[in-house]
Design an enzyme around this catalytic site. Structure first.
Site, mmCIF file in Angstrom:
data_model
loop_
_atom_site.group_PDB
_atom_site.id
_atom_site.type_symbol
_atom_site.label_atom_id
_atom_site.label_comp_id
_atom_site.label_asym_id
_atom_site.label_seq_id
_atom_site.Cartn_x
_atom_site.Cartn_y
_atom_site.Cartn_z
ATOM 1 N N HIS A 49 0.843 -1.182 0.000
ATOM 2 C CA HIS A 49 0.000 0.000 0.000
ATOM 3 C C HIS A 49 0.889 1.246 0.000
ATOM 4 O O HIS A 49 2.104 1.156 0.199
ATOM 5 C CB HIS A 49 -0.952 0.011 1.201
HETATM 6 P P1 TYD Z 1 -1.416 -2.663 7.586
HETATM 7 O O1 TYD Z 1 -1.061 -1.227 7.671
HETATM 8 O O2 TYD Z 1 -2.155 -3.134 6.376
HETATM 9 O O3 TYD Z 1 -0.094 -3.520 7.836
HETATM 10 P P2 TYD Z 1 1.098 -3.908 6.848
HETATM 11 O O4 TYD Z 1 1.457 -2.657 6.118
HETATM 12 O O5 TYD Z 1 2.187 -4.313 7.769
HETATM 13 O O6 TYD Z 1 0.684 -5.010 5.975
HETATM 14 O O7 TYD Z 1 -2.232 -3.049 8.870
HETATM 15 C C1 TYD Z 1 -2.604 -4.363 9.166
HETATM 16 C C2 TYD Z 1 -3.819 -4.342 10.081
HETATM 17 O O8 TYD Z 1 -3.533 -3.683 11.313
HETATM 18 C C3 TYD Z 1 -4.975 -3.587 9.446
HETATM 19 O O9 TYD Z 1 -6.160 -4.362 9.697
HETATM 20 C C4 TYD Z 1 -5.038 -2.301 10.198
HETATM 21 C C5 TYD Z 1 -4.426 -2.598 11.542
HETATM 22 N N1 TYD Z 1 -3.662 -1.465 12.106
HETATM 23 C C6 TYD Z 1 -4.134 -0.734 13.186
HETATM 24 O O10 TYD Z 1 -5.224 -0.997 13.701
HETATM 25 N N2 TYD Z 1 -3.380 0.299 13.674
HETATM 26 C C7 TYD Z 1 -2.197 0.622 13.117
HETATM 27 O O11 TYD Z 1 -1.496 1.568 13.600
HETATM 28 C C8 TYD Z 1 -1.736 -0.133 11.979
HETATM 29 C C9 TYD Z 1 -0.441 0.191 11.299
HETATM 30 C C10 TYD Z 1 -2.485 -1.163 11.521
#
Ligand code: TYD
Length: 138
Positions: A49
């Site tokens: 993303h």
């Molecule tokens: P995501 O940002 O998609 O993680 P990555 O980039 O590591 O793949 O986040 C994964 C999940 O965690 C998503 O369901 C949202 C949640 N999340 C939070 O609730 N708070 C946060 O600060 C972050 C970064 C993620």
């Protein structure tokens, strides 16, 4: 473009090492949130993303991982984070993928904003559209 890899000063003495990160010094934004990714299973890649506004500094405080950054305009670079004194700055409009996590990797992320799902762009073609044709294109 500013070099995204930052090297932090290690404040060490005979007891060991310490790195301090402060807003306005090593961190070029107001710190609003810190989270860390650990126990990542072998073969897993994360991220996939970009963000519209969020700025981040990533530090692998233990172990190692790789991060690829894609600006949506044909430039893609891979950075290895393998030391607690090394940070990777990721600004807005940068598609990131994290992979090759070592089993002991603890990837700390220092962020400029609270968690906000509306700030994410999770579709690669929408991301390319966004960086090339402007904010109103998606
Ligand atoms: P995501 O940002 O998609 O993680 P990555 O980039 O590591 O793949 O986040 C994964 C999940 O965690 C998503 O369901 C949202 C949640 N999340 C939070 O609730 N708070 C946060 O600060 C972050 C970064 C993620």
């Amino acid at each position: 473009m500013t070099e995204p890899i930052r090297t932090f000063k290690i404040l060490g003495d005979e007891r060991g090492s310490l790195v301090a990160l402060e807003t306005g010094k090593e961190i070029p934004f107001d710190i609003k949130r810190v989270y860390y990714i650990f126990d990542t299973q072998q073969g897993v890649a994360r991220g996939f993303h970009a963000h519209k506004e969020l700025q981040q500094i990533l530090v692998s405080v233990s172990g190692s991982c790789k991060v690829s950054l894609d600006n949506g305009k044909g430039s893609r670079e891979v950075y290895e984070l393998n030391s607690p004194d090394k940070g990777l700055y990721i600004g807005p409009g940068s598609w990131r993928e994290m992979f090759d996590f070592s089993p002991d990797c603890v990837l700390m992320v220092i962020a400029s904003m609270l968690y906000e799902e509306d700030d994410y762009i999770r579709d690669y073609s929408r991301f390319v559209e966004y960086v090339n044709n402007g904010k109103d294109s998606i």
